[in-house]
Write an enzyme that holds these catalytic residues in place. Sequence first.
Site, PDB file in Angstrom:
ATOM      1  N   TYR A 173      -0.805  -3.188  -2.492  1.00 15.14           N
ATOM      2  CA  TYR A 173      -0.082  -2.124  -3.117  1.00 15.14           C
ATOM      3  C   TYR A 173       0.475  -2.790  -4.491  1.00 15.14           C
ATOM      4  O   TYR A 173       1.221  -3.714  -4.261  1.00 15.14           O
ATOM      5  CB  TYR A 173       0.959  -1.512  -2.096  1.00 15.14           C
ATOM      6  CG  TYR A 173       0.435  -0.573  -1.176  1.00 15.14           C
ATOM      7  CD1 TYR A 173      -1.002  -0.299  -1.218  1.00 15.14           C
ATOM      8  CD2 TYR A 173       1.469  -0.188  -0.021  1.00 15.14           C
ATOM      9  CE1 TYR A 173      -1.396   0.702  -0.119  1.00 15.14           C
ATOM     10  CE2 TYR A 173       0.910   0.693   0.876  1.00 15.14           C
ATOM     11  CZ  TYR A 173      -0.534   0.979   0.765  1.00 15.14           C
ATOM     12  OH  TYR A 173      -0.769   1.924   2.033  1.00 15.14           O
TER      13      TYR A 173
HETATM   14  N1  LIG Z   1      -3.738   2.958   5.484  1.00 18.38           N
HETATM   15  C1  LIG Z   1      -4.108   3.388   4.546  1.00 18.38           C
HETATM   16  O1  LIG Z   1      -5.155   3.229   4.041  1.00 18.38           O
HETATM   17  C2  LIG Z   1      -3.087   4.162   3.497  1.00 18.38           C
HETATM   18  C3  LIG Z   1      -3.648   4.888   2.352  1.00 18.38           C
HETATM   19  C4  LIG Z   1      -2.636   5.701   1.592  1.00 18.38           C
HETATM   20  C5  LIG Z   1      -1.275   5.555   1.962  1.00 18.38           C
HETATM   21  N2  LIG Z   1      -0.864   5.020   3.191  1.00 18.38           N
HETATM   22  C6  LIG Z   1       0.572   4.847   3.701  1.00 18.38           C
HETATM   23  O2  LIG Z   1       1.036   6.257   3.655  1.00 18.38           O
HETATM   24  C7  LIG Z   1       2.119   6.363   2.814  1.00 18.38           C
HETATM   25  C8  LIG Z   1       2.048   7.739   2.226  1.00 18.38           C
HETATM   26  O3  LIG Z   1       0.703   8.212   1.828  1.00 18.38           O
HETATM   27  P1  LIG Z   1       0.775   9.080   0.539  1.00 18.38           P
HETATM   28  O4  LIG Z   1       1.574   8.520  -0.492  1.00 18.38           O
HETATM   29  O5  LIG Z   1      -0.927   8.906   0.038  1.00 18.38           O
HETATM   30  O6  LIG Z   1       0.885  10.388   1.186  1.00 18.38           O
HETATM   31  P2  LIG Z   1       0.429  11.596   0.623  1.00 18.38           P
HETATM   32  O7  LIG Z   1       1.666  12.630   1.266  1.00 18.38           O
HETATM   33  O8  LIG Z   1      -0.929  12.077   0.967  1.00 18.38           O
HETATM   34  O9  LIG Z   1       0.865  11.901  -1.252  1.00 18.38           O
HETATM   35  C9  LIG Z   1       2.190  11.662  -1.553  1.00 18.38           C
HETATM   36  C10 LIG Z   1       2.210  12.082  -3.216  1.00 18.38           C
HETATM   37  O10 LIG Z   1       2.169  13.337  -3.258  1.00 18.38           O
HETATM   38  C11 LIG Z   1       2.781  13.616  -4.263  1.00 18.38           C
HETATM   39  N3  LIG Z   1       4.169  14.335  -3.999  1.00 18.38           N
HETATM   40  C12 LIG Z   1       5.025  13.956  -2.936  1.00 18.38           C
HETATM   41  N4  LIG Z   1       6.106  14.816  -2.735  1.00 18.38           N
HETATM   42  C13 LIG Z   1       5.848  15.749  -3.764  1.00 18.38           C
HETATM   43  C14 LIG Z   1       6.705  16.921  -4.233  1.00 18.38           C
HETATM   44  N5  LIG Z   1       7.935  17.208  -3.509  1.00 18.38           N
HETATM   45  N6  LIG Z   1       6.368  17.346  -5.466  1.00 18.38           N
HETATM   46  C15 LIG Z   1       5.194  17.325  -5.781  1.00 18.38           C
HETATM   47  N7  LIG Z   1       4.219  16.104  -5.488  1.00 18.38           N
HETATM   48  C16 LIG Z   1       4.809  15.437  -4.517  1.00 18.38           C
HETATM   49  C17 LIG Z   1       3.249  12.514  -5.243  1.00 18.38           C
HETATM   50  O11 LIG Z   1       2.118  12.067  -6.102  1.00 18.38           O
HETATM   51  P3  LIG Z   1       1.942  12.377  -7.314  1.00 18.38           P
HETATM   52  O12 LIG Z   1       3.255  12.607  -8.129  1.00 18.38           O
HETATM   53  O13 LIG Z   1       0.934  11.630  -8.180  1.00 18.38           O
HETATM   54  O14 LIG Z   1       1.390  13.900  -7.382  1.00 18.38           O
HETATM   55  C18 LIG Z   1       3.248  11.570  -3.892  1.00 18.38           C
HETATM   56  O15 LIG Z   1       2.980   9.892  -4.408  1.00 18.38           O
HETATM   57  C19 LIG Z   1       1.710   5.395   1.462  1.00 18.38           C
HETATM   58  O16 LIG Z   1       3.269   4.854   0.985  1.00 18.38           O
HETATM   59  C20 LIG Z   1       1.385   4.245   2.335  1.00 18.38           C
HETATM   60  O17 LIG Z   1       2.484   3.414   3.093  1.00 18.38           O
HETATM   61  C21 LIG Z   1      -1.552   4.313   3.858  1.00 18.38           C
END
Ligand SMILES: NC(=O)c1ccc[n+]([C@@H]2O[C@H](COP(=O)([O-])OP(=O)(O)OC[C@H]3O[C@@H](n4cnc5c(N)ncnc54)[C@H](OP(=O)(O)O)[C@@H]3O)[C@@H](O)[C@H]2O)c1
Length: 323
Positions: free
Chosen positions: A53
């Site tokens: 990351y």
């Molecule tokens: N194991 C793996 O391979 C893997 C992969 C991915 C993530 N993860 C873990 O899971 C965590 C969460 O995953 P994720 O960030 O991919 O989760 P997600 O729930 O799919 O996406 C989060 C994204 O949605 C948007 N967002 C969130 N809240 C919002 C709101 N209130 N209004 C508008 N847009 C909103 C933002 O991106 P925008 O502003 O760009 O729209 C935010 O970065 C990561 O931090 C990481 O620790 C693991």
Amino acid sequence: MKLRPLGDTGVRLSALGLGALSFGTDINEADAALVIDHCLDAGVNHVDCADIYGGGRAESVLGQLLHSSARRDRLVVSTKVSFPTGRGANEGGSSRLHLTRAVDASLRRLQTDRIDLLYLHRFDTRAALDDQLRALDDLVQAGKIVYPAASNFAAWQVAKALGRCEQRGWARFAAIQPMYNLIKRQAEVELLPMAQSERLGVICYGPLAGGVLSGKYVGAEASGRFVEDPMYLARYRGIDANRVAAGLVDLARQAGAHPATLAVAWAAAQPGVTSVLVGGRSLEQLAPSLAAGQTDFSDDLLAAVSALTPQPPPANDRNEERR
Ligand SMILES: NC(=O)c1ccc[n+]([C@@H]2O[C@H](COP(=O)([O-])OP(=O)(O)OC[C@H]3O[C@@H](n4cnc5c(N)ncnc54)[C@H](OP(=O)(O)O)[C@@H]3O)[C@@H](O)[C@H]2O)c1
């Protein structure tokens, strides 16, 4: 915030965890401190990172915050290794060589003497599975990691690894970390039932499907990685995600909740799920996701959310007798 058992380890995790993916990129160190403290106040007790990351910056920022305060022992800290961290031939994968170096590098960046939960970030088909598992066990014996875990594995890969660890007396995976949300429900077919049967923790990522389930693209032009990042464009290609989001927005409006709150609560409510990782590029974005930890939605509403997308087909094709 509810606490739930991490498999049979005796550890209890909050139903929501903080994803640190944006630390050091969209979220600077000062804001990351606010985010962590806000999450701790909300009852979150674990934070998830990975060595890739921000090219290591997320771990460095997290390490700085853990080191400079009493936060370290209030949090279960996880990170992940295996994706390439450089261009060198051996700067990636789950060989003993890379695992050993990668864990030392993560420990340095995290400024801690142990990683509570270390995930293999993906299944590595090049390195012999026994070598990977034995290297993880050695890291446990050395006190560098507390529990090994697996992310983005198929159920058979986890089950095979568990069998080998049992035969050899090596430390077994304590948890899996699959992608799971209302649009990506593949985990329901084999991973979630397997985890329940094997007493594994399940810590899901991506509850907002890259942001689309926040509802921000419904009837509006919005920016975000769901429409800008090639990885997300490929992941959700061919899926009418905005139709699902529109249905979710409708149900959330009737319940007087933010769609993100409902989407996160839905994932956290599914059988077998221990905890859901929430993420965002600001505290403002995170707030509705975190609210899911304080909100109880009715079973009827959660069933209506489930009905917005098809349940994935079962793992075998003989289903006539299923009821
Ligand atoms: N194991 C793996 O391979 C893997 C992969 C991915 C993530 N993860 C873990 O899971 C965590 C969460 O995953 P994720 O960030 O991919 O989760 P997600 O729930 O799919 O996406 C989060 C994204 O949605 C948007 N967002 C969130 N809240 C919002 C709101 N209130 N209004 C508008 N847009 C909103 C933002 O991106 P925008 O502003 O760009 O729209 C935010 O970065 C990561 O931090 C990481 O620790 C693991």
